[in-house]
Scaffold this active site. Structure first.
Site, PDB file in Angstrom:
ATOM      1  N   ASP A  37      20.094  68.875  -0.260  1.00  0.00           N
ATOM      2  CA  ASP A  37      19.524  67.597   0.192  1.00  0.00           C
ATOM      3  C   ASP A  37      19.270  67.650   1.702  1.00  0.00           C
ATOM      4  O   ASP A  37      20.208  67.739   2.492  1.00  0.00           O
ATOM      5  CB  ASP A  37      20.510  66.476  -0.142  1.00  0.00           C
ATOM      6  CG  ASP A  37      19.890  65.094  -0.073  1.00  0.00           C
ATOM      7  OD1 ASP A  37      18.910  64.916   0.677  1.00  0.00           O
ATOM      8  OD2 ASP A  37      20.373  64.190  -0.766  1.00  0.00           O
ATOM      9  N   ASP A  38      17.994  67.614   2.097  1.00  0.00           N
ATOM     10  CA  ASP A  38      17.599  67.584   3.518  1.00  0.00           C
ATOM     11  C   ASP A  38      17.890  68.885   4.258  1.00  0.00           C
ATOM     12  O   ASP A  38      18.058  68.869   5.477  1.00  0.00           O
ATOM     13  CB  ASP A  38      18.288  66.429   4.270  1.00  0.00           C
ATOM     14  CG  ASP A  38      17.793  65.054   3.853  1.00  0.00           C
ATOM     15  OD1 ASP A  38      16.943  64.979   2.951  1.00  0.00           O
ATOM     16  OD2 ASP A  38      18.259  64.056   4.430  1.00  0.00           O
ATOM     17  N   CYS A  77      13.902  61.632  -0.827  1.00  0.00           N
ATOM     18  CA  CYS A  77      14.818  61.995  -1.902  1.00  0.00           C
ATOM     19  C   CYS A  77      14.386  61.604  -3.310  1.00  0.00           C
ATOM     20  O   CYS A  77      14.294  62.452  -4.191  1.00  0.00           O
ATOM     21  CB  CYS A  77      16.185  61.381  -1.616  1.00  0.00           C
ATOM     22  SG  CYS A  77      16.930  61.929  -0.061  1.00  0.00           S
ATOM     23  N   ARG A  81      12.873  64.150  -6.382  1.00  0.00           N
ATOM     24  CA  ARG A  81      13.607  64.362  -7.625  1.00  0.00           C
ATOM     25  C   ARG A  81      12.835  63.870  -8.838  1.00  0.00           C
ATOM     26  O   ARG A  81      12.924  64.466  -9.916  1.00  0.00           O
ATOM     27  CB  ARG A  81      14.969  63.665  -7.535  1.00  0.00           C
ATOM     28  CG  ARG A  81      15.938  64.410  -6.644  1.00  0.00           C
ATOM     29  CD  ARG A  81      17.133  63.555  -6.240  1.00  0.00           C
ATOM     30  NE  ARG A  81      18.129  64.365  -5.550  1.00  0.00           N
ATOM     31  CZ  ARG A  81      18.013  64.830  -4.309  1.00  0.00           C
ATOM     32  NH1 ARG A  81      16.930  64.526  -3.603  1.00  0.00           N
ATOM     33  NH2 ARG A  81      18.945  65.578  -3.760  1.00  0.00           N
ATOM     34  N   LYS A 130      24.028  64.495  -6.861  1.00  0.00           N
ATOM     35  CA  LYS A 130      23.281  63.257  -6.627  1.00  0.00           C
ATOM     36  C   LYS A 130      22.141  63.074  -7.631  1.00  0.00           C
ATOM     37  O   LYS A 130      21.315  63.964  -7.810  1.00  0.00           O
ATOM     38  CB  LYS A 130      22.717  63.245  -5.205  1.00  0.00           C
ATOM     39  CG  LYS A 130      22.060  61.911  -4.851  1.00  0.00           C
ATOM     40  CD  LYS A 130      21.624  61.842  -3.397  1.00  0.00           C
ATOM     41  CE  LYS A 130      20.247  62.394  -3.187  1.00  0.00           C
ATOM     42  NZ  LYS A 130      19.699  62.046  -1.860  1.00  0.00           N
ATOM     43  N   HIS A 132      19.880  59.757  -8.064  1.00  0.00           N
ATOM     44  CA  HIS A 132      18.865  59.096  -7.239  1.00  0.00           C
ATOM     45  C   HIS A 132      17.583  58.709  -7.977  1.00  0.00           C
ATOM     46  O   HIS A 132      16.521  58.580  -7.366  1.00  0.00           O
ATOM     47  CB  HIS A 132      18.514  59.958  -6.014  1.00  0.00           C
ATOM     48  CG  HIS A 132      18.306  59.117  -4.777  1.00  0.00           C
ATOM     49  ND1 HIS A 132      18.174  59.629  -3.527  1.00  0.00           N
ATOM     50  CD2 HIS A 132      18.234  57.755  -4.623  1.00  0.00           C
ATOM     51  CE1 HIS A 132      18.013  58.668  -2.641  1.00  0.00           C
ATOM     52  NE2 HIS A 132      18.053  57.510  -3.288  1.00  0.00           N
ATOM     53  N   SER A 155      21.890  58.300  -2.247  1.00  0.00           N
ATOM     54  CA  SER A 155      22.284  59.124  -1.108  1.00  0.00           C
ATOM     55  C   SER A 155      23.644  58.725  -0.551  1.00  0.00           C
ATOM     56  O   SER A 155      24.040  57.555  -0.585  1.00  0.00           O
ATOM     57  CB  SER A 155      21.229  59.037  -0.002  1.00  0.00           C
ATOM     58  OG  SER A 155      20.033  59.654  -0.409  1.00  0.00           O
ATOM     59  N   ASP A 272      15.228  69.425  -1.641  1.00  0.00           N
ATOM     60  CA  ASP A 272      14.364  68.286  -1.951  1.00  0.00           C
ATOM     61  C   ASP A 272      13.305  68.000  -0.900  1.00  0.00           C
ATOM     62  O   ASP A 272      12.263  67.430  -1.200  1.00  0.00           O
ATOM     63  CB  ASP A 272      15.202  67.021  -2.205  1.00  0.00           C
ATOM     64  CG  ASP A 272      15.975  66.544  -0.983  1.00  0.00           C
ATOM     65  OD1 ASP A 272      16.127  67.330  -0.015  1.00  0.00           O
ATOM     66  OD2 ASP A 272      16.437  65.388  -0.997  1.00  0.00           O
ATOM     67  N   ASN A 273      13.548  68.360   0.343  1.00  0.00           N
ATOM     68  CA  ASN A 273      12.586  68.118   1.430  1.00  0.00           C
ATOM     69  C   ASN A 273      13.169  68.705   2.706  1.00  0.00           C
ATOM     70  O   ASN A 273      14.296  69.208   2.716  1.00  0.00           O
ATOM     71  CB  ASN A 273      12.283  66.625   1.613  1.00  0.00           C
ATOM     72  CG  ASN A 273      13.501  65.732   1.682  1.00  0.00           C
ATOM     73  OD1 ASN A 273      13.744  64.917   0.794  1.00  0.00           O
ATOM     74  ND2 ASN A 273      14.311  65.877   2.724  1.00  0.00           N
ATOM     75  N   LYS A 293      11.597  66.009   7.364  1.00  0.00           N
ATOM     76  CA  LYS A 293      11.673  64.970   6.341  1.00  0.00           C
ATOM     77  C   LYS A 293      10.811  63.768   6.710  1.00  0.00           C
ATOM     78  O   LYS A 293      10.650  63.444   7.882  1.00  0.00           O
ATOM     79  CB  LYS A 293      13.139  64.545   6.181  1.00  0.00           C
ATOM     80  CG  LYS A 293      13.380  63.405   5.200  1.00  0.00           C
ATOM     81  CD  LYS A 293      14.858  63.139   5.029  1.00  0.00           C
ATOM     82  CE  LYS A 293      15.077  61.964   4.062  1.00  0.00           C
ATOM     83  NZ  LYS A 293      16.482  61.818   3.662  1.00  0.00           N
TER      84      LYS A 293
END
Length: 500
Positions: A37-38, A77, A81, A130, A132, A155, A272-273, A293
């Site tokens: 994540d990130d 996010c 997903r 996660k 989301h 998150s 994810d990004n 992001k």
């Protein structure tokens, strides 16, 4: 060719290709998808120069293929997903942007998600991390194809540890199945606990095909590392977090190998990004890519991807063919012998590209949205940005986990929308980008606008973008998408319906 016709043709070719491959490939593979994540493109030594040590991910890359031009549809996010698990641009399924604890919408029950399609073929399925895609119970992973879920619904900053809005946040719930088993759990143990459950799942299901999805909450702010890793890296807390994730990858791969599942298992590592750059030393690095992001620049939507499957995906190879996370669903369904969703999807089967059997571009073009705004399109070496506002970090970056300008930021509610609201909460400033064309083969950092030098390319990409605007909309040009499907809405009835 319309997007609908293209999808129909892709469905026919994928079905024929899947049938022939299934006859040759024998048993369906196990699938392990690790999704951070990130994380930044510049955080892994197998992709960039970095002092962060990631020996296990490097080993995975050496045993498999690095995909250097792998994209997500939106650099945020929930949207990312939604695309991953539906095979669709997030706008098509009504989930652009990011959900939080106040959201009443989520993934529509009519969408057929990857775990549902795989479970129909006898796969055991688990998500550890996660989710989301909507608040439980209405939108629980266990009602969308997962047999097992241990993790958080949104998150990890939607809690008392939020860098800016801590006073507005309720306790963060940790779910096991559909039951909240802890509130405000120790986030320093997230990576460790999800890894332990992942290893246990592999041990338990070694004798049947399984789909294991590990969407780590880290390194999304606020960042935490366990005692075993805290203070051990050369780059501070952020490096500690990445090095713990690297160790997690090693433990998961070791479990696969120990159970003699190496040749039977496709391992995918991606994220994810791009990084949340406004958080200074608590954010990752985009490396040579521009921005991060929340933007459609390469640093936001291009993510490092590695896939290992001995005998099927070449070891030590690098592939620079543009592809997107939307392509994983049709590809994995093909490998598993599963039917594709009945509704239109945007991804295509990229198995021939993964195997190195084809150099053809899977997509004529890929588009990148920010919310409902179409910001950019890539076709081959070219990427065209349409005029749009974008976020770039303020200059006064911090080293304490707070966003740039903390203490000077305008107070905003968590429901504030739009680019100005995001900037006010997260330490960004807003800039305006003119029509810009970049040649990614020579300018991966998107530094030189060559729009005036190649007007014919600008025209061609502009024309390629029109069908997307017609189907998926574009609020910048007042297009209302004709093929957008509604997200699910939480009601008392949806909370009560049975798992599917």
């Amino acid at each position: 060719m319309t997007l609908a016709l293209a999808a129909s043709n892709a469905f026919i070719s994928q079905t024929l290709y899947s049938t022939s491959l299934k006859a040759e490939s024998g048993d369906p593979p196990n699938i392990v998808l690790i999704f951070t994540d990130d994380m930044g493109y510049g955080d892994l030594s197998s992709f960039s120069e970095t002092p962060i040590k990631t020996p296990n991910i490097d080993k995975l890359a050496a045993a498999g293929t690095r995909f250097t031009d792998f994209y997500v549809s939106q650099a945020v996010c929930t949207a990312s997903r939604a695309s991953l698990l539906t095979g669709c641009y997030a706008n098509r399924v009504g989930l652009a942007g990011a959900l939080n604890h106040t959201s009443t919408n989520g993934i529509n029950a009519d969408e057929e998600l990857l775990p549902e399609l795989l479970r129909s073929q006898g796969y055991a399925t688990a998500i550890l991390g996660k989710w989301h895609l909507g608040m439980p119970p209405a939108f629980s992973p266990t009602r969308n194809g997962f047999d097992e879920w241990f993790g958080i619904p949104y998150s990890n900053d939607n809690t008392k540890y939020h860098p800016v809005l801590s006073d507005s946040m309720p306790p963060l719930p940790l779910y096991d199945g559909e039951q909240v088993v802890e509130t405000d759990p120790d986030q320093a143990l997230f990576t460790k606990r999800f890894t332990q459950r992942a290893v246990a799942f592999i041990d338990q299901h070694r004798d049947r095909p399984f789909f294991l999805y590990v969407p780590h909450p880290m390194p999304h702010v606020p960042i935490f590392a366990s005692d075993e890793f805290r203070g051990k890296s050369a780059t501070g807390l952020y490096g500690d977090v990445i090095e713990e994730i690297d160790a997690s990858v090693g433990q998961i791969v070791d479990a696969i190998d120990r159970n003699e599942l190496t040749d039977k298992t496709l391992v995918i590592f991606a994220n994810d990004n791009g990084p949340f750059l406004s958080y200074g030393t608590h954010a990752g690095s985009s490396g040579v890519l521009r921005e991060g992001k929340l933007t459609a620049f390469e640093g936001g939507v291009r993510v490092p991807a590695i896939m290992r499957w001995p005998g099927k995906i070449a070891a030590g190879r690098t592939c620079d063919t543009p592809m997107m996370s939307i392509d994983l669903l049709p590809t994995l369904c093909s490998l598993a012998g599963a039917e594709l969703p009945r509704k239109q999807i945007d991804g295509v089967n990229i198995e021939a590209t993964l195997r190195g059997e084809s150099n053809n571009m899977p997509h004529e073009s890929l588009v990148f949205y920010s919310g409902s705004e179409l910001h950019a399109i890539r076709s081959g070496r070219w990427k065209l940005h349409f005029p749009h506002p974008y976020l770039t970090p303020r200059d006064d970056l911090r080293a304490d986990g707070k966003p740039a300008g903390h203490g000077k930021l305008k107070p905003m509610s968590i429901t504030a929308s739009g680019v100005e609201g995001i900037a006010s909460r997260h330490g960004y400033r807003v800039e305006q980008l003119p029509l810009s064309l970049y040649d990614l083969s020579n300018d991966i950092g998107e530094t030189k606008n060559v729009a005036t030098d190649y007007p014919e390319v600008v025209l061609a990409l502009t024309e390629l973008a029109e069908p997307y605007r017609e189907e998926l909309g574009d609020s910048l040009t007042q297009h209302v998408g004709k093929a957008i499907r509604a997200a699910g809405q939480r009601t008392s009835q949806t909370d009560e319906h049975s798992p599917r």
